[in-house]
Scaffold this active site. Sequence first.
Site, PDB file in Angstrom:
ATOM      1  N   GLN A 191       0.409  -0.954   0.154  1.00  0.00           N
ATOM      2  CA  GLN A 191      -0.070  -0.364   0.148  1.00  0.00           C
ATOM      3  C   GLN A 191       1.112   1.300  -0.148  1.00  0.00           C
ATOM      4  O   GLN A 191       0.175   2.588  -0.520  1.00  0.00           O
ATOM      5  CB  GLN A 191      -0.541  -0.249   1.419  1.00  0.00           C
ATOM      6  CG  GLN A 191      -1.500  -1.187   1.122  1.00  0.00           C
ATOM      7  CD  GLN A 191      -2.507  -0.832   2.452  1.00  0.00           C
ATOM      8  OE1 GLN A 191      -2.708  -1.735   3.428  1.00  0.00           O
ATOM      9  NE2 GLN A 191      -3.446  -0.078   2.680  1.00  0.00           N
ATOM     10  N   PHE A 222      -6.391  -3.769   3.113  1.00  0.00           N
ATOM     11  CA  PHE A 222      -6.852  -4.279   4.785  1.00  0.00           C
ATOM     12  C   PHE A 222      -6.053  -3.163   5.522  1.00  0.00           C
ATOM     13  O   PHE A 222      -6.258  -3.112   6.806  1.00  0.00           O
ATOM     14  CB  PHE A 222      -7.784  -5.071   5.536  1.00  0.00           C
ATOM     15  CG  PHE A 222      -8.606  -5.443   4.051  1.00  0.00           C
ATOM     16  CD1 PHE A 222      -9.749  -4.788   3.374  1.00  0.00           C
ATOM     17  CD2 PHE A 222      -8.277  -6.814   3.663  1.00  0.00           C
ATOM     18  CE1 PHE A 222     -10.054  -5.458   2.943  1.00  0.00           C
ATOM     19  CE2 PHE A 222      -9.006  -7.444   2.663  1.00  0.00           C
ATOM     20  CZ  PHE A 222     -10.858  -6.891   2.149  1.00  0.00           C
ATOM     21  N   GLU A 226       0.178  -1.959   4.943  1.00  0.00           N
ATOM     22  CA  GLU A 226       0.365  -0.338   4.726  1.00  0.00           C
ATOM     23  C   GLU A 226       2.285  -0.562   5.347  1.00  0.00           C
ATOM     24  O   GLU A 226       2.597   0.336   4.745  1.00  0.00           O
ATOM     25  CB  GLU A 226      -0.273   0.219   5.603  1.00  0.00           C
ATOM     26  CG  GLU A 226      -0.333   2.173   5.500  1.00  0.00           C
ATOM     27  CD  GLU A 226      -0.978   2.707   6.624  1.00  0.00           C
ATOM     28  OE1 GLU A 226      -2.076   2.909   6.732  1.00  0.00           O
ATOM     29  OE2 GLU A 226      -0.298   4.499   7.413  1.00  0.00           O
ATOM     30  N   ARG A 304      -4.739   7.579  17.145  1.00  0.00           N
ATOM     31  CA  ARG A 304      -6.405   7.704  16.351  1.00  0.00           C
ATOM     32  C   ARG A 304      -7.501   6.970  17.460  1.00  0.00           C
ATOM     33  O   ARG A 304      -8.366   7.319  17.690  1.00  0.00           O
ATOM     34  CB  ARG A 304      -6.086   6.565  15.599  1.00  0.00           C
ATOM     35  CG  ARG A 304      -7.839   6.962  14.078  1.00  0.00           C
ATOM     36  CD  ARG A 304      -7.675   6.377  13.000  1.00  0.00           C
ATOM     37  NE  ARG A 304      -6.661   7.528  12.120  1.00  0.00           N
ATOM     38  CZ  ARG A 304      -7.522   8.347  11.215  1.00  0.00           C
ATOM     39  NH1 ARG A 304      -8.922   8.782  11.663  1.00  0.00           N
ATOM     40  NH2 ARG A 304      -7.513   8.971   9.936  1.00  0.00           N
ATOM     41  N   ARG A 336      -8.009  -1.401   9.363  1.00  0.00           N
ATOM     42  CA  ARG A 336      -9.107  -0.658   8.643  1.00  0.00           C
ATOM     43  C   ARG A 336      -9.337   0.103   9.733  1.00  0.00           C
ATOM     44  O   ARG A 336     -10.039  -1.104  11.058  1.00  0.00           O
ATOM     45  CB  ARG A 336      -9.984  -1.394   8.034  1.00  0.00           C
ATOM     46  CG  ARG A 336     -11.101  -1.386   6.746  1.00  0.00           C
ATOM     47  CD  ARG A 336     -12.310  -2.088   6.345  1.00  0.00           C
ATOM     48  NE  ARG A 336     -12.574  -1.261   5.269  1.00  0.00           N
ATOM     49  CZ  ARG A 336     -12.924  -2.129   3.846  1.00  0.00           C
ATOM     50  NH1 ARG A 336     -13.353  -3.502   4.523  1.00  0.00           N
ATOM     51  NH2 ARG A 336     -13.334  -1.805   3.479  1.00  0.00           N
ATOM     52  N   THR A 434      -3.596  11.220  10.376  1.00  0.00           N
ATOM     53  CA  THR A 434      -4.046  11.916  11.331  1.00  0.00           C
ATOM     54  C   THR A 434      -1.959  12.946  11.859  1.00  0.00           C
ATOM     55  O   THR A 434      -2.501  14.025  12.500  1.00  0.00           O
ATOM     56  CB  THR A 434      -3.078  11.558  12.759  1.00  0.00           C
ATOM     57  OG1 THR A 434      -3.373  10.044  13.644  1.00  0.00           O
ATOM     58  CG2 THR A 434      -5.424  11.012  13.083  1.00  0.00           C
ATOM     59  N   ALA A 503      -5.422   6.058   5.704  1.00  0.00           N
ATOM     60  CA  ALA A 503      -6.877   6.750   5.970  1.00  0.00           C
ATOM     61  C   ALA A 503      -8.009   7.102   4.909  1.00  0.00           C
ATOM     62  O   ALA A 503      -8.484   8.130   5.607  1.00  0.00           O
ATOM     63  CB  ALA A 503      -5.811   7.292   6.554  1.00  0.00           C
ATOM     64  N   GLU A 707     -12.149   3.379   5.602  1.00  0.00           N
ATOM     65  CA  GLU A 707     -12.742   2.626   6.949  1.00  0.00           C
ATOM     66  C   GLU A 707     -14.113   3.267   7.666  1.00  0.00           C
ATOM     67  O   GLU A 707     -14.382   1.852   8.723  1.00  0.00           O
ATOM     68  CB  GLU A 707     -11.234   2.616   7.840  1.00  0.00           C
ATOM     69  CG  GLU A 707      -9.899   2.947   7.219  1.00  0.00           C
ATOM     70  CD  GLU A 707      -8.829   3.640   8.018  1.00  0.00           C
ATOM     71  OE1 GLU A 707      -8.922   4.297   7.145  1.00  0.00           O
ATOM     72  OE2 GLU A 707      -8.500   2.927   9.135  1.00  0.00           O
TER      73      GLU A 707
END
Length: 767
Positions: A191, A222, A226, A304, A336, A434, A503, A707
Amino acid sequence: MKNYDWIQHVRGESLFVDDITPPEGTLHAAVFSSPIAHGKIINLDLEIAKKLNDVIEIFTAKDIPGENQIGAIIPDEQLLADGILDFCGQPIAIVVAKDNFSAHQAVKQIKLEFQEYSAVTDAREAFQKGQLIIPPQTFSLGDADSAWKDCDLIVEGTAESGGQEHIYLETQGSFAFPVEGGGIKIISSTQAPTTVQRAAARILNLPMNKVEVDVLRLGGGFGGKEDQATAWACMTALAAFKLKRPVKIILNRQEDIRMTGKRHPYSSDFKIGLTKEGKILAYEVTFYQNAGAAADLATAILDRTLFHCTNSYFIPNVKATAYCCKTNLPPNTAFRGFGGPQGMFVIESAIYKAAEKLGVDPMVIQEKNLLSEDDEFPYGQKTKYCMARPSWKKAIGKYNLGEMKNQVEKFNLENKIFKKGLALMPICFGISFTNTMLNQANALVHVYTDGSIGISTGAIEMGQGVNMKLRQVAATIFSVDISRVKIETTNTSRAANTSATAASSGADLNGKAVQIACNNILERLIKSAQQELKSNETDQIEVKDEIVYLNGNQTELTWNILVQKSYAKRTSLSSQAHYATPGIHFDKSKVKGEPFAYHVYGTAIIQVTVDCLRGTYEIDFVKVVHDFGKSMNPIIDRSQAEGAIMQGIGWMTIEEVIYTKYGKLLTDSMSTYKVPDVYFTPKEIEVDFLDNPNPSAAIFNSKAIGEPPLMYGIGIYFSLCNAIKAFRSNAEIKNSAPMTNEKLLLMLYEPAGQNLKRKLKNKMTVK
Ligand code: MTE
Ligand code: HPA
Ligand code: MOS
């Protein structure tokens, strides 16, 4: 407007890393990993393995020309362990052989001598031992400490939520080959191509411009790709670089589940204070996050959790503290929702407990405390265009909550063994990374002389339909048929310094960059048309459905002719553009700011039927009113909502990640780790679009969808709790997700269940 990719998918024509025809002489790698969760390498004996037929080479940490480090946020993760072993499945050596089978045979012949240390697998235990990855993080609003005295009711408790395995269809994999000039090219299932590029450059001690990463599409990410696609990409890069030959690695399912991280399990303490009418005055919460053996993305995920710890409620006094606890599990990672679901499960648990004490339905407390316009979040941002109450109101009206409740009550009166439970789940999710820095993207758009269009961005297609949305952006701006637009592979040479597609902001960020680039080209084309048509400045020229109009009248210029004429006049038909979300900021020292471009809201109603004899359950329905903004593609967006809801439900119900106390994963296959299948899906999923153009910085007034709907799934936990209470009103409800069939059965029959459990345990220890 269908998702273009789906046609290729159902024909089996879409390519994934393992489908790319490898050049002759491609080698295959397999990983030798730690058999223990904590310890020290005493001796690594590769001799027997190396001598096996078809084994080419075995690489360990000492073969790394650069830095043995892949940590993206905190440099605390080695690519190959060279001393201390921190988790079961931690890579130690890479075996490269002529074929995949030989590589795996050789892995089995590697002999490791180690000294074993005691392992910590529990977040609270790690906390007690002072094993924190970063100092505690705190968010606060108002003054929780002094608000308790104004509360009529104070409830304290704990909540546990478990891990979750990503089960992307395509397992982790990578293919790398040397290129001219000592560089390397990596085809990765990631990702985050730039993250892979940066890490590989560090490992190989190369400048980033000598590492090219290319991604066609993923068979699902998902969040699991990442950060955790990086290791495998670096391994193939290292082997290809050293051997000067193409090297490929594809993890099998069991390797993938064993060696990669999952959603972070959390253990939390809460204290909630309310008036007797159910208004929440104060909330204090402490999160213990089980990070695993390295930071990975844990610190951002922890953020988060704090950002979403009050879900869609306004609470005037909040104190939230979070600990990032280092344990001897594989480093956990993005999934996710990115920590949001874990925070939201705790506030919902607290509300449920408070409702029990007040003797009201939790939905009374939920509704009373929903966010309104201009309410302040604990991080200082205020709600704008807040859809918390409108979505709730629409859901209970459209789906007739009153009638639903009557039906449930009637059913429960008439049935002894089967009980129904109903719960509402409102959500609120902030859109933007964030970390403000990451909210940028770039696009490179070419219009070719035949009028076709090629687009490169940093967006990764992983099934969520971002490529289709990007095509829509270009087709809309140029007003050409969508078949003219092609999305190229995501490649670090065409789109540099990109953020992960994560995100939920892939379409927003990259779509905006595409929009800017297309507008740049269109502006030039319009100028060129002006010259062709010899019109003056005040004339209005536009392209509509591939035809050029002058003051509303059709001209002889078509899209193709205009493009060719513009080229002949030496007009640039390409544009590169950069987009950065405007207006967002966050002051880490004050823990206040405006980190999100906007919020996504919605409300779900979930009903279940529990078989109280067997502890099994079925999902009657999930009915949702969701704020899609002005959806760019309702078919994609609806499928995103349905998929996310199912994934959220799975996390809360049947998906259970189990490690032994020695840090060994027991649920390492599809037979022991259960994910929802077609039989488990709700009999009915209804998703209503709260059609409401989003005035914030989003592409075409849509709203991010990837998400947020996952968190509707949290509602099922409390539907199940309500069914349990319908069976036995004094059942003790524990906030401990997932609510597996076994757990539910025990809750139905406790203390009998506890006794049974104790007896079984005694029996087992006697043996
Ligand atoms: N949908 C599919 N089919 N496959 C995926 O891997 N990932 C989810 C979501 N939807 C995913 C998916 C996650 S975790 C995110 S952050 C978003 O898609 C990312 O894509 P977007 O930003 O384009 O929405
Ligand atoms: N969400 C998802 N992925 C991320 C984020 C985030 O806020 N920050 C860094 N990676
Ligand atoms: Mo998604 S967890 O932000 O990749």
